[in-house]
Design a protein around this motif. Structure first.
Motif, PDB file in Angstrom:
ATOM      1  N   VAL A  14     -17.062 106.305  49.882  1.00  0.00           N
ATOM      2  CA  VAL A  14     -16.322 107.568  49.988  1.00  0.00           C
ATOM      3  C   VAL A  14     -15.615 107.628  51.333  1.00  0.00           C
ATOM      4  CG1 VAL A  14     -17.884 108.857  48.466  1.00  0.00           C
ATOM      5  CG2 VAL A  14     -18.301 108.832  50.924  1.00  0.00           C
ATOM      6  N   ARG A  15     -14.666 108.514  51.429  1.00  0.00           N
ATOM      7  CA  ARG A  15     -13.958 108.785  52.677  1.00  0.00           C
ATOM      8  C   ARG A  15     -14.855 109.634  53.573  1.00  0.00           C
ATOM      9  NH1 ARG A  15      -8.966 112.917  52.621  1.00  0.00           N
ATOM     10  NH2 ARG A  15     -10.603 114.433  52.961  1.00  0.00           N
ATOM     11  N   SER A  16     -14.814 109.385  54.872  1.00  0.00           N
ATOM     12  CA  SER A  16     -15.605 110.170  55.810  1.00  0.00           C
ATOM     13  C   SER A  16     -14.802 110.399  57.078  1.00  0.00           C
ATOM     14  CB  SER A  16     -16.905 109.426  56.148  1.00  0.00           C
ATOM     15  OG  SER A  16     -17.633 110.130  57.138  1.00  0.00           O
ATOM     16  N   GLU A  36     -15.679 117.286  57.193  1.00  0.00           N
ATOM     17  CA  GLU A  36     -16.281 116.364  56.222  1.00  0.00           C
ATOM     18  C   GLU A  36     -16.269 117.018  54.843  1.00  0.00           C
ATOM     19  OE1 GLU A  36     -16.979 113.080  55.282  1.00  0.00           O
ATOM     20  OE2 GLU A  36     -17.952 113.052  57.246  1.00  0.00           O
ATOM     21  N   LEU A  37     -15.944 116.248  53.842  1.00  0.00           N
ATOM     22  CA  LEU A  37     -15.971 116.765  52.475  1.00  0.00           C
ATOM     23  C   LEU A  37     -17.406 117.037  52.047  1.00  0.00           C
ATOM     24  CD1 LEU A  37     -13.343 114.442  50.773  1.00  0.00           C
ATOM     25  CD2 LEU A  37     -13.077 116.845  51.395  1.00  0.00           C
ATOM     26  N   ARG A  41     -21.347 119.115  46.526  1.00  0.00           N
ATOM     27  CA  ARG A  41     -20.685 120.206  45.788  1.00  0.00           C
ATOM     28  C   ARG A  41     -19.588 119.666  44.881  1.00  0.00           C
ATOM     29  NH1 ARG A  41     -16.194 123.052  46.226  1.00  0.00           N
ATOM     30  NH2 ARG A  41     -15.637 122.214  48.250  1.00  0.00           N
ATOM     31  N   LEU A  42     -18.775 118.745  45.397  1.00  0.00           N
ATOM     32  CA  LEU A  42     -17.682 118.181  44.603  1.00  0.00           C
ATOM     33  C   LEU A  42     -18.211 117.405  43.397  1.00  0.00           C
ATOM     34  CD1 LEU A  42     -15.411 116.940  47.516  1.00  0.00           C
ATOM     35  CD2 LEU A  42     -14.981 118.866  45.975  1.00  0.00           C
ATOM     36  N   TRP A  56     -26.159 113.435  50.607  1.00  0.00           N
ATOM     37  CA  TRP A  56     -25.582 112.109  50.771  1.00  0.00           C
ATOM     38  C   TRP A  56     -25.799 111.659  52.205  1.00  0.00           C
ATOM     39  CZ3 TRP A  56     -21.380 110.259  53.677  1.00  0.00           C
ATOM     40  CH2 TRP A  56     -20.677 111.218  54.389  1.00  0.00           C
ATOM     41  N   SER A  57     -25.702 110.355  52.404  1.00  0.00           N
ATOM     42  CA  SER A  57     -25.912 109.804  53.732  1.00  0.00           C
ATOM     43  C   SER A  57     -25.206 108.459  53.839  1.00  0.00           C
ATOM     44  CB  SER A  57     -27.413 109.593  53.968  1.00  0.00           C
ATOM     45  OG  SER A  57     -27.633 108.897  55.165  1.00  0.00           O
TER      46      SER A  57
END
Length: 116
Positions: A14-16, A36-37, A41-42, A56-57
């Motif tokens: 994922v993008r961070s 940060e997204l 939730r998404l 997430w991590s």
């Protein structure tokens, strides 16, 4: 009848907004200047109600949710309708002991050195 799972781990890219640290792969400037997204939730908005993402991590680039596990524990639950308990116990005895179940899975020969 269905399958249930609890505390499963998955890995995907994922993008961070982070630009350094464990698992961070820098692309371009690395700092997007954004918040940060909220990935849980998404993802939960897109998933069925009976599947939930809790958190997430970042992880190391070589992390594998399948092969980096320390143990697996399985529990099976059955409804009481029409069960032949003696026959189920007899069938269960066939699984006691050491068995080679490698033919039932996708093998990763590089990472699997002990299959017992």
């Amino acid at each position: 009848i269905g399958v249930s799972a609890f505390s499963q781990v998955v890995a995907f890219i994922v993008r961070s907004t982070a630009n350094q640290g464990k698992g961070i792969i820098s692309v371009g400037s690395g700092n997007l200047g954004l918040l940060e997204l909220d990935y849980p939730r998404l993802l939960n908005k897109a998933l069925p109600k009976d599947i939930r993402v809790i958190c997430w991590s970042p992880v190391a680039p070589d992390f594998s949710a399948r092969f980096c596990t320390k143990y697996r524990q399985y529990k099976y639950f059955f409804t009481k309708d029409n069960l032949d308990i003696p026959r189920m116990k007899s069938a269960g005895q066939l699984f006691l002991g050491t068995h080679d179940f490698r033919n039932f899975c996708k093998m990763d020969a590089v990472n699997v050195s002990n299959f017992e």
